[in-house]
Design an enzyme around this catalytic site. Structure first.
Site, PDB file in Angstrom:
ATOM      1  N   ASP A 161     -15.947  -1.228   4.197  1.00 33.41           N
ATOM      2  CA  ASP A 161     -15.164  -0.339   3.754  1.00 33.41           C
ATOM      3  C   ASP A 161     -14.778  -0.359   2.122  1.00 33.41           C
ATOM      4  O   ASP A 161     -15.598  -0.770   1.503  1.00 33.41           O
ATOM      5  CB  ASP A 161     -13.764  -0.874   4.354  1.00 33.41           C
ATOM      6  CG  ASP A 161     -13.281  -2.147   4.117  1.00 33.41           C
ATOM      7  OD1 ASP A 161     -13.952  -2.980   3.519  1.00 33.41           O
ATOM      8  OD2 ASP A 161     -12.259  -2.368   4.060  1.00 33.41           O
ATOM      9  N   THR A 198      -1.992 -10.552  13.711  1.00 34.54           N
ATOM     10  CA  THR A 198      -2.872  -9.655  13.044  1.00 34.54           C
ATOM     11  C   THR A 198      -2.247 -10.023  11.611  1.00 34.54           C
ATOM     12  O   THR A 198      -1.252  -9.941  11.216  1.00 34.54           O
ATOM     13  CB  THR A 198      -2.646  -8.158  13.152  1.00 34.54           C
ATOM     14  OG1 THR A 198      -3.220  -7.945  14.649  1.00 34.54           O
ATOM     15  CG2 THR A 198      -3.199  -7.163  12.153  1.00 34.54           C
ATOM     16  N   ASP A 217     -14.362  -5.849   2.640  1.00 36.20           N
ATOM     17  CA  ASP A 217     -13.986  -6.983   3.566  1.00 36.20           C
ATOM     18  C   ASP A 217     -14.332  -6.590   5.057  1.00 36.20           C
ATOM     19  O   ASP A 217     -14.292  -7.416   5.758  1.00 36.20           O
ATOM     20  CB  ASP A 217     -12.423  -7.475   3.235  1.00 36.20           C
ATOM     21  CG  ASP A 217     -11.461  -6.605   3.513  1.00 36.20           C
ATOM     22  OD1 ASP A 217     -11.826  -5.368   3.747  1.00 36.20           O
ATOM     23  OD2 ASP A 217     -10.229  -6.896   3.155  1.00 36.20           O
ATOM     24  N   ARG A 218     -14.347  -5.389   5.193  1.00 31.78           N
ATOM     25  CA  ARG A 218     -14.622  -5.222   6.839  1.00 31.78           C
ATOM     26  C   ARG A 218     -16.134  -4.925   6.866  1.00 31.78           C
ATOM     27  O   ARG A 218     -16.848  -4.538   6.051  1.00 31.78           O
ATOM     28  CB  ARG A 218     -13.779  -3.818   7.263  1.00 31.78           C
ATOM     29  CG  ARG A 218     -12.448  -4.000   7.012  1.00 31.78           C
ATOM     30  CD  ARG A 218     -11.789  -2.770   7.454  1.00 31.78           C
ATOM     31  NE  ARG A 218     -10.188  -2.918   7.550  1.00 31.78           N
ATOM     32  CZ  ARG A 218      -9.569  -2.257   8.347  1.00 31.78           C
ATOM     33  NH1 ARG A 218      -9.916  -1.243   9.210  1.00 31.78           N
ATOM     34  NH2 ARG A 218      -8.161  -2.714   8.420  1.00 31.78           N
ATOM     35  N   ASP A 242     -12.818  -1.962   0.002  1.00 30.96           N
ATOM     36  CA  ASP A 242     -13.011  -3.254  -0.695  1.00 30.96           C
ATOM     37  C   ASP A 242     -13.891  -4.184  -0.372  1.00 30.96           C
ATOM     38  O   ASP A 242     -14.007  -5.352  -0.752  1.00 30.96           O
ATOM     39  CB  ASP A 242     -11.575  -3.829  -0.735  1.00 30.96           C
ATOM     40  CG  ASP A 242     -10.809  -4.218   0.532  1.00 30.96           C
ATOM     41  OD1 ASP A 242     -11.213  -3.386   1.482  1.00 30.96           O
ATOM     42  OD2 ASP A 242     -10.019  -5.097   0.599  1.00 30.96           O
ATOM     43  N   LYS A 301     -11.738 -11.829   4.698  1.00 30.71           N
ATOM     44  CA  LYS A 301     -12.842 -11.399   5.539  1.00 30.71           C
ATOM     45  C   LYS A 301     -14.003 -10.822   4.679  1.00 30.71           C
ATOM     46  O   LYS A 301     -13.540 -10.537   3.470  1.00 30.71           O
ATOM     47  CB  LYS A 301     -12.361 -10.345   6.687  1.00 30.71           C
ATOM     48  CG  LYS A 301     -11.557  -9.157   5.922  1.00 30.71           C
ATOM     49  CD  LYS A 301     -10.974  -8.701   7.317  1.00 30.71           C
ATOM     50  CE  LYS A 301     -10.411  -7.234   6.600  1.00 30.71           C
ATOM     51  NZ  LYS A 301      -9.004  -7.358   6.530  1.00 30.71           N
ATOM     52  N   LYS A 348      -2.357  -6.844  -3.988  1.00 28.08           N
ATOM     53  CA  LYS A 348      -2.038  -7.947  -3.121  1.00 28.08           C
ATOM     54  C   LYS A 348      -2.262  -9.165  -4.045  1.00 28.08           C
ATOM     55  O   LYS A 348      -3.245  -9.309  -4.940  1.00 28.08           O
ATOM     56  CB  LYS A 348      -3.165  -7.844  -2.190  1.00 28.08           C
ATOM     57  CG  LYS A 348      -3.248  -9.003  -0.998  1.00 28.08           C
ATOM     58  CD  LYS A 348      -4.097  -8.643   0.064  1.00 28.08           C
ATOM     59  CE  LYS A 348      -5.442  -8.948  -0.359  1.00 28.08           C
ATOM     60  NZ  LYS A 348      -6.527  -9.222   0.909  1.00 28.08           N
ATOM     61  N   SER A 386      -7.986  -0.594   0.784  1.00 30.17           N
ATOM     62  CA  SER A 386      -9.003  -0.988   1.834  1.00 30.17           C
ATOM     63  C   SER A 386      -9.564   0.174   2.008  1.00 30.17           C
ATOM     64  O   SER A 386     -10.248   0.941   1.537  1.00 30.17           O
ATOM     65  CB  SER A 386      -8.277  -1.709   2.818  1.00 30.17           C
ATOM     66  OG  SER A 386      -9.158  -2.129   3.825  1.00 30.17           O
ATOM     67  N   HIS A 387      -9.655   0.533   3.531  1.00 27.13           N
ATOM     68  CA  HIS A 387     -10.147   1.567   4.133  1.00 27.13           C
ATOM     69  C   HIS A 387      -9.503   3.096   3.991  1.00 27.13           C
ATOM     70  O   HIS A 387      -9.938   4.189   4.458  1.00 27.13           O
ATOM     71  CB  HIS A 387     -10.252   1.505   5.547  1.00 27.13           C
ATOM     72  CG  HIS A 387      -9.041   1.078   6.235  1.00 27.13           C
ATOM     73  ND1 HIS A 387      -8.155  -0.002   6.070  1.00 27.13           N
ATOM     74  CD2 HIS A 387      -8.471   1.740   7.085  1.00 27.13           C
ATOM     75  CE1 HIS A 387      -7.343  -0.058   6.413  1.00 27.13           C
ATOM     76  NE2 HIS A 387      -7.032   1.063   7.234  1.00 27.13           N
ATOM     77  N   ARG A 401       0.836  -1.205   0.008  1.00 28.46           N
ATOM     78  CA  ARG A 401       0.081   0.022  -0.211  1.00 28.46           C
ATOM     79  C   ARG A 401       0.752   1.213   0.075  1.00 28.46           C
ATOM     80  O   ARG A 401       1.892   1.402   1.040  1.00 28.46           O
ATOM     81  CB  ARG A 401      -0.929   0.013   1.090  1.00 28.46           C
ATOM     82  CG  ARG A 401      -1.907  -1.029   0.990  1.00 28.46           C
ATOM     83  CD  ARG A 401      -3.076  -0.838   2.272  1.00 28.46           C
ATOM     84  NE  ARG A 401      -3.846  -2.137   2.072  1.00 28.46           N
ATOM     85  CZ  ARG A 401      -4.554  -2.450   3.138  1.00 28.46           C
ATOM     86  NH1 ARG A 401      -4.657  -1.800   4.205  1.00 28.46           N
ATOM     87  NH2 ARG A 401      -5.350  -3.443   2.883  1.00 28.46           N
TER      88      ARG A 401
END
Ligand code: G16
Length: 541
Positions: free
Chosen positions: A275, A342, A279-280, A277, A374, A124, A111-112, A20
């Site tokens: 979010d 994590t 996944d959250r 993408d 996720k 990724k 992501s977010h 990122r």
């Protein structure tokens, strides 16, 4: 086919979830190409195989897709499956890789993190199980990116990503598919859609905020067109390259409109957001939100009410900084529970081996063995299915849960964009003390253990060291400190505070006050204020 020279880039070390960086960094000539060629050099199965490709639609998504397709064609990939418009949510890519037995996928997202020309971009690689590449593969891609001197590409016209159908690029077949259809079918196979429809029709209201990110089209197809939620239930469901200028991060600051709506006395019964993408997830009931650590525990305790999990869970897992609420459910159910570092990649082996069927993280990620990522909308549908069966409010479900299991009060304090040397100094200061802390008293708390978390993967035996510093107390409370692996500006220090309370005191509403004593001890031991010059965290969630 062309072979073009590129220099190595030493800052291509993927973090918690891929590479990122600022968009401007990715626009540096050769930068994206170097990393993509490194993927093809390491993931040799892709030669002659199938690649799935798509992203969350953020700025630079369309340009990067054309670059990657040309490199894929030049590296002998037989077929690329691309989401229409270059779009796929992260869990949808995971599903497509698995369903069509592809050799891997490339996910484009930060992501977010914010998007736009001055925002962030990310890339990724996911392997053939549909999940983020392992530590070993991630390291191999990084090492390759430091030494390669050339990348291969095909000079050709751009593929029109807006048309569904089958096209060719050199010898490679490019199939453009509907990014929503397969995912929507998967969801329908897991949940009792009829029960959720009845709940919605029975005067219950819901509200979903897609934050102008990828879940918009998925939410429209599933929540509105299939489950009958009205238009007004969907907020910000048109994906935009800059997310409307906001951070697509479903927290009380960036999803403020949703949080405000849910706090109204006549607000919706159920609220949720995802979010960038997809996944959250964040879950809210009227008058309050459910902490992600509690949410995964509630989903585990109630999973048997959902068709896909009615036979019970094989086991569960959470990341180390996630609260132990999930462990208490596992103990009661008599199933195994695991504590991983994590990073979603650490759940992959446990899921593949069938040792767990549900997992989650404090960072608003929850999922099951249906994919290897996720999955934000999956978590929303789990909650809706449970609400439809239990016919209780979110608040009633939470209170009953805490009464039964006790409550792990929990908060995460983020110190964002700290100068890297200062953040490293805090970690070094705490690390230097952990071996001597056991037995020491701080007010009414006595340290039971303190260490640097090391994970021994029970499936492949790999060892991951330095995964965060943790200090646990005799009372069951603890704090954890680690450096985020997803920030793009300076360093982000995360301080996680947890306090376990049983009985009526667990229903206390002011969770800040409950956590204050542990927060003060954490600040005292880590000396975070003096070493960073910051009196407060930038964000508390
Ligand atoms: C990624 C990872 C998660 C991790 C999160 C936060 O999520 O997939 O496993 O919990 O980052 O990581 P950190 O605390 O290192 O910033 P996402 O949604 O950003 O891809």
């Amino acid at each position: 086919m062309l072979t073009i020279k590129t220099g190595p880039f030493n800052d291509q070390k993927p973090g918690t979830s891929g590479l990122r960086k600022k968009v401007t960094r990715f626009q540096t000539p050769g930068y994206l190409e170097n990393f993509v060629q490194s993927i093809f050099d390491v993931a040799e199965d892709l030669r002659g195989g199938t690649l799935v490709l798509g992203g969350d639609g953020r700025y630079y998504n369309d340009v990067a897709i054309q670059t990657i397709l040309s490199i894929a064609a030049a590296n002998g990939v037989a077929k690329s499956i691309v989401g229409q418009g270059g779009l796929f949510s992260t869990p949808a890519i995971s599903n497509i890789i698995r369903k069509y037995k592809a050799q891997g996928g490339i996910v484009l997202s930060a992501s977010h993190n914010p998007g736009g020309p001055n925002g962030d971009f990310g890339i990724k690689f996911n392997g053939q199980n549909g999940g983020p590449a392992s530590e070993a593969m991630t390291n191999a891609i990084f090492e390759t990116s430091k030494i390669i001197t050339h990348y291969k590409t095909l000079q050709a016209e751009d593929i029109d990503l807006s048309e569904l159908g089958i096209f060719t690029l050199g010898d490679m077949v490019v199939e453009i598919i509907d990014p929503v259809k397969d995912y929507a079918e998967l969801m329908e196979s897991l949940f009792d859609f009829a029960a959720i429809k009845d709940w919605t029709a029975d005067n219950h209201s819901l509200c979903f905020d897609a934050m102008h990110a990828i879940t918009g089209p998925y939410a429209k197809a599933i929540l509105k067109d299939t489950l009958g939620a009205p238009d007004k239930a969907l907020m910000n469901c048109t994906p935009l390259p800059d997310f409307g200028g906001h951070h697509p991060d479903p927290n009380p600051i960036y999803a403020k409109d949703l949080f405000d709506k849910m706090m109204l006395p006549d607000g919706p019964d159920f609220g949720a957001a995802s979010d960038g993408d997809g996944d959250r997830n964040i879950i809210l009931g009227r008058g309050g939100f459910v902490s992600p650590s509690d949410s995964v525990a509630v989903l585990a305790a109630n999973a048997h009410l959902v068709p896909a999990y009615k036979a019970g869970l094989t086991g569960v897992a959470r990341s180390m900084p996630t609260s132990a609420a999930l462990d208490r459910v596992a103990q009661k159910l008599g199933i195994a529970h695991f504590e991983t570092p994590t990073g979603w990649k650490f759940f992959g082996n446990l899921l593949d081996a069938g040792r767990i069927s549900l997992c989650g993280e404090e960072s608003a990620g929850t999922s099951s063995d249906h994919v290897r990522e996720k999955d934000g909308l999956w978590a929303v549908l789990m909650w809706l299915n449970i609400l439809a069966v239990r016919r209780q409010s979110v608040k009633e479900i939470m209170l009953a849960h805490w009464q039964e299991y006790g409550r792990n009060f929990y908060a995460r304090h983020d110190y964002e964009a700290v100068e890297t040397e200062k953040a490293n100094a805090v970690m070094a200061h705490l690390r230097a003390q952990v071996s001597d802390l056991a037995g020491k008293g701080f007010g009414s708390e006595v340290v039971k253990f303190a260490d640097s978390f090391t994970y021994h993967d029970p499936i492949d035996g790999s060892v991951s060291e330095n995964q965060g510093l943790r200090v646990g107390f005799e009372s069951g409370s603890r704090f954890v400190m680690r450096l985020s692996g997803t920030g793009t500006v300076g360093a982000t220090l995360r301080l996680y505070i947890e306090r376990y309370v049983q009985g009526p005191a667990g229903l206390e509403e002011d969770h800040t006050a409950v956590l204050e004593p542990i927060l003060q001890i954490a600040k005292e031991i880590s000396d975070i204020e003096a070493l960073t010059g910051r009196e407060h965290a930038s964000l508390v969630t």
